[in-house]
Each structure stands twice: as C-alpha cells, then as structure tokens.
Design a protein around this motif. Sequence first.
Motif, PDB file in Angstrom:
ATOM      1  N   HIS A   1       0.817  -1.224   0.000  1.00 49.06           N
ATOM      2  CA  HIS A   1       0.000   0.000   0.000  1.00 49.06           C
ATOM      3  C   HIS A   1       0.850   1.273   0.000  1.00 49.06           C
ATOM      4  O   HIS A   1       0.340   2.350   0.293  1.00 49.06           O
ATOM      5  CB  HIS A   1      -0.925  -0.003   1.218  1.00 49.06           C
TER       6      HIS A   1
ATOM      7  N   ASP B   1      -3.656   3.156  -2.562  1.00 54.81           N
ATOM      8  CA  ASP B   1      -4.430   2.295  -3.461  1.00 54.81           C
ATOM      9  C   ASP B   1      -4.920   3.028  -4.712  1.00 54.81           C
ATOM     10  O   ASP B   1      -5.016   2.452  -5.800  1.00 54.81           O
ATOM     11  CB  ASP B   1      -5.625   1.712  -2.698  1.00 54.81           C
TER      12      ASP B   1
ATOM     13  N   LYS C   1      -6.700  -4.510   2.575  1.00 52.62           N
ATOM     14  CA  LYS C   1      -7.092  -3.130   2.868  1.00 52.62           C
ATOM     15  C   LYS C   1      -7.530  -2.975   4.313  1.00 52.62           C
ATOM     16  O   LYS C   1      -7.223  -1.971   4.969  1.00 52.62           O
ATOM     17  CB  LYS C   1      -8.217  -2.703   1.923  1.00 52.62           C
TER      18      LYS C   1
END
Length: 536
Positions: A49, A53, A118
């Motif tokens: 990340h 994103d 995420k």
Amino acid sequence: MPKPSSVIKQVVSVSREEEEENEAKSKAKSLGLGYVNLKTSPIQVEVLHFLGDEISKKYRLIPYIAIGRTVRLATDVYPGNFKADLDKISQQKKISFQIVLASSSSLNHALDLLDKTKDLFLKAQPEKIIITKEQIDKSIKDLAALQTAIQQTPTTQLLELILAGALGTRASDIHLSPQKKGAVLRLRIDGALQVITVLTNEAFKGLSSRIKYLAGLNIVGKDVPQDGSFSFRYGNEDLDIRVSTLPTEYGESFVLRVLEENPKSLHLESLGFSQNVENMIREAIMHPNGLILNTGPTGSGKTTTLYAILNILNKPQKNIVTIEDPIEYKLSGVEQIPVSAKVNFANGLRSILRHDPDIIMIGEIRDKETADIAVQASLTGHLVLSTLHTNNAAGAFVRFVDLDIQPFLLVGNVLLVIAQRLVRKICPYCRARVKVNEDKKVFYKKYFRVGSVPDELVYGQGCVYCHGTGFLGRTVVAEAIKPSDELNRLLQAKPNTQEIQVAAIKNGMKPMVLDGWDKVLAGITTAEEVIEKTSF
C-alpha cells in the motif's frame, strides 16, 4: 476421479498462463526491464500500500518489495504516464523506484491482494484511536493478563491493546525490540523496563507497519532512524505518542513514549520536592528576569519540573515562548518551537528574542552560543528557564565557565540551580517494615554520612498493584542552590565543583543524598533506590 473435460480445461488454463508469462518475459527483455510473476514471487504486504491504493489502481502499479531504499514496482502497462507522480513521491519519501514488467493476470492477482489487505492497513487505522477505561479494566488486570491478552489478539487490534496496557500499568515508554525469533515487547514502568511478551515476526511486521503509518514515517525506509508521532483518545483526554525507530541487526527497533497532550494536572507540589526546595523554586520564579537552571541526567524529570513551573507562570499577561528538542508536552497559551534541521537552540533563541517574550524556556543548553544568548537574555529583562547535564547543582556553575561564560555574568543573575533525580516510591499496598542487618547499617552510615540508621526500614514486598516490584510511582530527590553573597564572590575566582558544593552546604543547602535519606526514613523510598540514582 476428475472428468476428462475438467482435466483438459486445467491443462489449457496452465498452457495459456505459461504463454502469457512468456510473452510478458519477452516484452520485458525487449524493453530492457526486469520481469516478475506476482503469483509466485514473494510480496511484502507492508509495502503493497506504499503508493496508496488510488495511484496503484489508476496506473496499474504494484509496489511488491523494498530493498534498502529502492521499491520495486510491477506494471503491465509500459511506458505509462506515471512518471510525474512517482518523481513527486520519490522526492518526498527520499527513495527510488525500479520498474519491472508483469503479465496482466499476474498484476490482477496483486490488485486482488491489495483489496484483501485493505482492512489491515486502512480500516484498522482510524483517524484517532480511542481507548476506554472499560477496555483497560477488562483486559489489563496485571502484567500476566496483558501478556495473555496480547497473545490472543489479532494483529489489527494489537496496537490498541498495547496502548491500553501502557496506560493501565502507568508505563512511560513502550519498547519493541526485534530479535532473531520474534520481537520483545517491554514497558518502562516507574523508570524500570519490564518484559511483557515476545511477539511473532508476523505480528511484529503488521504492528510496525501500522505504527509507522500512523506516525507519518516512511514505511519502506528501514535503514535509517526515523522520528514521528500520532495521538489517540483516552476518555476526555488526548494523548500523544512520540515514535522513534532505529535500524538494528534484525530489523527496526521502536520506542513509543506516552505523552499528555495538555498536562493541566501537572502541579509543582505533586512532584515530591521538599517544602524548602519548593519554596525556593516559587520564590525564584517570581523574579521578572534572571536564570533558573535544572540539572541532572536524561530521564531525571528535569523537563517535567520546568513544565510544572510554566503552569504556574502561564498567564495571559505573560508571553511565554519555548524551544525544545522535542516538545514533550503541549501547553495551551504557550508558544512552543521544536528544534529541527533548520532551527537549532541558538538561532531559534535569537528569533525568540525578537518575539517580545517575557519568559523563555530552553530545552537544554548544550553549547557556548546557546549559553551566551541565554545569559544575555536573562540580563536584559527576561526570565530564562533551562536544563543542563551536570551531576549536581554546583556543577552547573563550572559547566558555564567551561562554555567560556565569564563568571561575573553569572553573579547576581543566576536565581536558582536545581539538581534532581527520580526514585521509585514504595508501594502503599504491600509496604512492610524490614530489619536492617549490620553490614547495611555500616554502608548506609558511610554513604549518607549519617550518625545512625534505624533497626528497621520500610520496603515493598511485591503485589498485584505494583506488578511484584514493591514500587508504585516515582518522586523527586533534589538539591537546590540559591547563590549567596559569599558564593557570588567565590564564583569570580573560578572555583571547582567541590569548592562550590562546600560553600553551598555552608549556606544551608541540603545535599541530594540527604534529601533522599529523609525520604527513606519517611518510608517513601528505599536506601537502595536513592543510592542507585545518586551515585556519580
């Protein structure tokens, strides 16, 4: 047994996959780029990340591994129009990028992984962490309970639990030290480090990435020290966490210091000074100008004392400006300047003097230039507070002379010099009187220079409240010199520390060790604590 049609489909699928990878490999070779198969190559989830994103999906760019200060980015679109954004990130983060080519299916696999992780790296990172008292009471009854809770908690909730543990045990610092197998978690409680547990490498990796994310640190930069901070909510109070990292043999070591954001509860009378020293402090700070110094080693509570003084002086009618490295507490109504690459104590102090201050606090006087400006400021209508690293109060005068400050500039200008240490207080829940053997009596008499030692002294026996240590909380042992006419005359002859100490005692100063002995006799601390903290 699988149907023939199913086997044929699998073979065709594998064949297409191989063909796609071979095409990507050939294309990479023709473009002079490296090649990667993201389905089979290891992906560092903590790096995944790094670009954010949005950028990763927009440009189909996947950060998959960091080597030193170089991050490898995989893409199936080359050349792309991502150069401007990458240059900006590279400049901000002070890292470089290496582009490699991947097949479309390989890249899609990594993009799926981006979505799946995420929760770990984004949802688990609220803008403000919230810790409740109920959370502490439920899981942090003692160190053993904290250890058990940590071992049973998923990585996404580990930071909250450790912060709750630090609050529940009154820890000032959280230490995370990577070893060959796992990372040791320790808490500094009442000045002493205590091992809580050993985290798995996997748990430590996720925890360290989250800490760096919250603290605004470079997640992939693991070869240089970094400093940052973040805050969290506890009840109605905001608490700051100051984060420091160091590269070590087995990875980055972390120290998290817990700081109050607005320490209104910090009162001079609660620190533990004797009534005589407290009175001397209160008298000195009433002067409109002059120099007040606090001395002692790192971790002796010097800055805390200066903040307690600022709390007394903090009135709307006074312009108070501080320069600190770093800012320990945030004080409402006080202008605080952090030392940085562009602002040091000396040039920052010059700027402060142009800001019409009444009261100045300097985090530490380290060099001649800062000492010169501090003394001149105190001579020209400003009350100046600062710290020095000397063993005792007498050493402060010698330190200034070592910094080429002329003694006559100190005469009549130094209002007060304090020297202090922090000692642990005996736990009130398990205190008991213990017989003192003859060998200890002889040693105590010699060290504290006293005529007699009681047959019994108070010691903590260890209980659930003090985590078995026998101590709960800390207090100050201190000495203070208010220069007399005799001492001012002596200073002009550039005396050594011992000569100043003798003159100060003759003028009524009680040495720090005797202040400590008074607290031993009162059952506040132990002789061993005072000896350990005052030996120099």
